[in-house]
Every structure is written in structure tokens, then in C-alpha cells.
Design a protein around this motif. Structure first.
Motif, PDB file in Angstrom:
ATOM      1  N   SER A 245       2.540 -39.627  34.928  1.00  0.00           N
ATOM      2  CA  SER A 245       3.870 -39.762  35.541  1.00  0.00           C
ATOM      3  C   SER A 245       4.284 -41.223  35.684  1.00  0.00           C
ATOM      4  CB  SER A 245       3.907 -39.070  36.899  1.00  0.00           C
ATOM      5  OG  SER A 245       3.119 -39.760  37.843  1.00  0.00           O
ATOM      6  N   LYS A 246       3.334 -42.121  35.823  1.00  0.00           N
ATOM      7  CA  LYS A 246       3.649 -43.548  35.967  1.00  0.00           C
ATOM      8  C   LYS A 246       4.110 -44.173  34.642  1.00  0.00           C
ATOM      9  CE  LYS A 246       2.520 -44.342  40.272  1.00  0.00           C
ATOM     10  NZ  LYS A 246       3.369 -44.951  41.248  1.00  0.00           N
ATOM     11  N   LEU A 247       4.041 -43.400  33.549  1.00  0.00           N
ATOM     12  CA  LEU A 247       4.474 -43.898  32.235  1.00  0.00           C
ATOM     13  C   LEU A 247       5.756 -43.221  31.755  1.00  0.00           C
ATOM     14  CD1 LEU A 247       1.008 -44.152  30.467  1.00  0.00           C
ATOM     15  CD2 LEU A 247       2.321 -45.964  31.588  1.00  0.00           C
ATOM     16  N   VAL A 248       6.424 -42.484  32.641  1.00  0.00           N
ATOM     17  CA  VAL A 248       7.715 -41.887  32.313  1.00  0.00           C
ATOM     18  C   VAL A 248       8.738 -42.379  33.321  1.00  0.00           C
ATOM     19  CG1 VAL A 248       6.674 -39.811  31.310  1.00  0.00           C
ATOM     20  CG2 VAL A 248       7.406 -39.774  33.692  1.00  0.00           C
ATOM     21  N   GLU A 249      10.013 -42.271  32.943  1.00  0.00           N
ATOM     22  CA  GLU A 249      11.070 -42.616  33.886  1.00  0.00           C
ATOM     23  C   GLU A 249      12.084 -41.480  33.945  1.00  0.00           C
ATOM     24  OE1 GLU A 249      12.481 -46.378  32.513  1.00  0.00           O
ATOM     25  OE2 GLU A 249      13.456 -45.547  30.768  1.00  0.00           O
ATOM     26  N   LEU A 250      12.493 -41.173  35.147  1.00  0.00           N
ATOM     27  CA  LEU A 250      13.470 -40.126  35.386  1.00  0.00           C
ATOM     28  C   LEU A 250      14.808 -40.553  34.802  1.00  0.00           C
ATOM     29  CD1 LEU A 250      13.840 -37.398  36.854  1.00  0.00           C
ATOM     30  CD2 LEU A 250      14.544 -38.709  38.859  1.00  0.00           C
TER      31      LEU A 250
ATOM     32  N   LEU B 191      10.691 -30.880  39.233  1.00  0.00           N
ATOM     33  CA  LEU B 191      10.454 -29.959  38.126  1.00  0.00           C
ATOM     34  C   LEU B 191      11.793 -29.658  37.453  1.00  0.00           C
ATOM     35  CD1 LEU B 191       8.014 -28.482  36.934  1.00  0.00           C
ATOM     36  CD2 LEU B 191       8.608 -26.530  38.345  1.00  0.00           C
ATOM     37  N   ASP B 192      11.810 -29.487  36.146  1.00  0.00           N
ATOM     38  CA  ASP B 192      12.999 -29.216  35.324  1.00  0.00           C
ATOM     39  C   ASP B 192      13.912 -30.428  35.154  1.00  0.00           C
ATOM     40  OD1 ASP B 192      12.278 -26.568  34.813  1.00  0.00           O
ATOM     41  OD2 ASP B 192      13.283 -25.852  36.626  1.00  0.00           O
ATOM     42  N   SER B 193      13.456 -31.617  35.555  1.00  0.00           N
ATOM     43  CA  SER B 193      14.268 -32.814  35.347  1.00  0.00           C
ATOM     44  C   SER B 193      13.967 -33.402  33.968  1.00  0.00           C
ATOM     45  CB  SER B 193      13.979 -33.845  36.443  1.00  0.00           C
ATOM     46  OG  SER B 193      12.612 -34.211  36.432  1.00  0.00           O
ATOM     47  N   GLN B 194      14.855 -34.261  33.486  1.00  0.00           N
ATOM     48  CA  GLN B 194      14.685 -34.920  32.198  1.00  0.00           C
ATOM     49  C   GLN B 194      14.039 -36.289  32.427  1.00  0.00           C
ATOM     50  OE1 GLN B 194      15.579 -33.857  29.026  1.00  0.00           O
ATOM     51  NE2 GLN B 194      16.126 -31.866  29.850  1.00  0.00           N
ATOM     52  N   VAL B 195      13.004 -36.593  31.624  1.00  0.00           N
ATOM     53  CA  VAL B 195      12.324 -37.875  31.715  1.00  0.00           C
ATOM     54  C   VAL B 195      12.153 -38.460  30.317  1.00  0.00           C
ATOM     55  CG1 VAL B 195      11.079 -37.316  33.845  1.00  0.00           C
ATOM     56  CG2 VAL B 195      10.016 -36.856  31.643  1.00  0.00           C
ATOM     57  N   ARG B 196      11.870 -39.771  30.269  1.00  0.00           N
ATOM     58  CA  ARG B 196      11.603 -40.457  29.004  1.00  0.00           C
ATOM     59  C   ARG B 196      10.246 -41.135  29.117  1.00  0.00           C
ATOM     60  NH1 ARG B 196      16.228 -43.236  27.534  1.00  0.00           N
ATOM     61  NH2 ARG B 196      16.046 -44.359  29.480  1.00  0.00           N
ATOM     62  N   TYR B 197       9.381 -40.906  28.114  1.00  0.00           N
ATOM     63  CA  TYR B 197       8.096 -41.594  28.040  1.00  0.00           C
ATOM     64  C   TYR B 197       8.381 -43.013  27.581  1.00  0.00           C
ATOM     65  CZ  TYR B 197       3.281 -42.562  26.537  1.00  0.00           C
ATOM     66  OH  TYR B 197       2.030 -43.104  26.363  1.00  0.00           O
ATOM     67  N   VAL B 198       8.024 -44.004  28.388  1.00  0.00           N
ATOM     68  CA  VAL B 198       8.454 -45.386  28.128  1.00  0.00           C
ATOM     69  C   VAL B 198       7.836 -45.997  26.872  1.00  0.00           C
ATOM     70  CG1 VAL B 198       9.044 -45.858  30.522  1.00  0.00           C
ATOM     71  CG2 VAL B 198       6.743 -46.321  29.735  1.00  0.00           C
ATOM     72  N   ASP B 199       6.655 -45.561  26.464  1.00  0.00           N
ATOM     73  CA  ASP B 199       6.012 -46.171  25.293  1.00  0.00           C
ATOM     74  C   ASP B 199       6.664 -45.767  23.971  1.00  0.00           C
ATOM     75  OD1 ASP B 199       4.264 -47.512  26.906  1.00  0.00           O
ATOM     76  OD2 ASP B 199       2.570 -46.184  26.543  1.00  0.00           O
ATOM     77  N   THR B 200       7.105 -44.516  23.846  1.00  0.00           N
ATOM     78  CA  THR B 200       7.655 -44.052  22.573  1.00  0.00           C
ATOM     79  C   THR B 200       9.124 -43.653  22.641  1.00  0.00           C
ATOM     80  OG1 THR B 200       6.999 -41.762  22.993  1.00  0.00           O
ATOM     81  CG2 THR B 200       5.413 -43.172  21.829  1.00  0.00           C
ATOM     82  N   GLY B 201       9.656 -43.504  23.848  1.00  0.00           N
ATOM     83  CA  GLY B 201      11.043 -43.070  23.985  1.00  0.00           C
ATOM     84  C   GLY B 201      11.207 -41.568  23.930  1.00  0.00           C
ATOM     85  N   THR B 202      10.115 -40.815  23.887  1.00  0.00           N
ATOM     86  CA  THR B 202      10.184 -39.365  23.862  1.00  0.00           C
ATOM     87  C   THR B 202      10.882 -38.864  25.120  1.00  0.00           C
ATOM     88  OG1 THR B 202       8.134 -39.212  22.593  1.00  0.00           O
ATOM     89  CG2 THR B 202       8.814 -37.235  23.782  1.00  0.00           C
ATOM     90  N   ILE B 203      11.867 -38.000  24.931  1.00  0.00           N
ATOM     91  CA  ILE B 203      12.617 -37.430  26.049  1.00  0.00           C
ATOM     92  C   ILE B 203      12.341 -35.941  26.109  1.00  0.00           C
ATOM     93  CG2 ILE B 203      14.924 -36.928  26.935  1.00  0.00           C
ATOM     94  CD1 ILE B 203      15.868 -39.527  25.671  1.00  0.00           C
ATOM     95  N   GLY B 204      12.165 -35.431  27.315  1.00  0.00           N
ATOM     96  CA  GLY B 204      11.949 -34.002  27.461  1.00  0.00           C
ATOM     97  C   GLY B 204      12.134 -33.560  28.895  1.00  0.00           C
TER      98      GLY B 204
END
Length: 98
Positions: A50-55, A12-25
């Protein structure tokens, strides 16, 4: 335990990137529904599998101005608009080579 696309645990509170669009949050919430893990990002307030984001590591995170208020110079915008007033659009403009 919620894991990302690379099977790395997402805290929780970590930064991730959605792999399909590059959205970071930042991950602001997590849940599991029907054996599928989800993370909610602060920037979009949306849920992502969660399987579509990367830490992201600290080095992966770039400064972003998304969502930040910036000062706008109205006079500069008016000057740029004047540049478009002199544009002449002609229906007889050249066509592509086809």
C-alpha cells in the motif's frame, strides 16, 4: 487502516496507481501481513504494498482500453503486412558513426 504512499486512507473499491509502473486499478481486497499493508488490484489480480500506491481522485482517472476487447479488421492487417513484403534488408547498410 490501510494508507497509501501519501498517508491517505485507501477505501475498498477505490482507484489507485502503482507509483513504479503507473498501473491503475480498483482495490478489490486488502490484507496486512507482518505489519505490512497490501492491496489487490482488479486489472492485474496482483498484490501491491500500500505504501507504493497512491489513491486517485476522479479527475486523475483516464479512460483506458486495457483489457477490453476491440474489433479487429483482418483485411486491414493483411494490407499492412503486404507493405512489409517489399522491404529490402541489406547486410551492407550504413553503420553508426563510431
Amino acid at each position: 487502516m490501510v494508507v497509501d504512499a501519501r498517508e491517505i486512507e485507501i477505501p475498498l473499491d477505490s482507484q489507485v496507481r502503482y507509483v513504479d509502473t503507473g498501473t491503475i486499478g480498483k482495490v478489490i481486497d486488502m490484507k496486512t501481513v507482518d505489519d505490512v499493508d497490501w492491496v489487490k488490484l482488479d486489472k492485474t489480480d496482483l498484490w501491491y504494498r500500500s505504501k507504493l500506491v497512491e489513491l486517485l481522485d476522479e479527475k486523475d482517472i483516464k479512460e483506458s482500453s486495457w483489457g477490453e476487447a476491440k474489433e479487429v479488421n483482418i483485411e486491414d492487417i493483411k494490407e499492412r503486412a503486404l507493405d512489409f513484403e517489399d522491404v529490402n534488408i541489406d547486410a551492407n547498410a550504413g553503420n553508426g558513426g563510431g
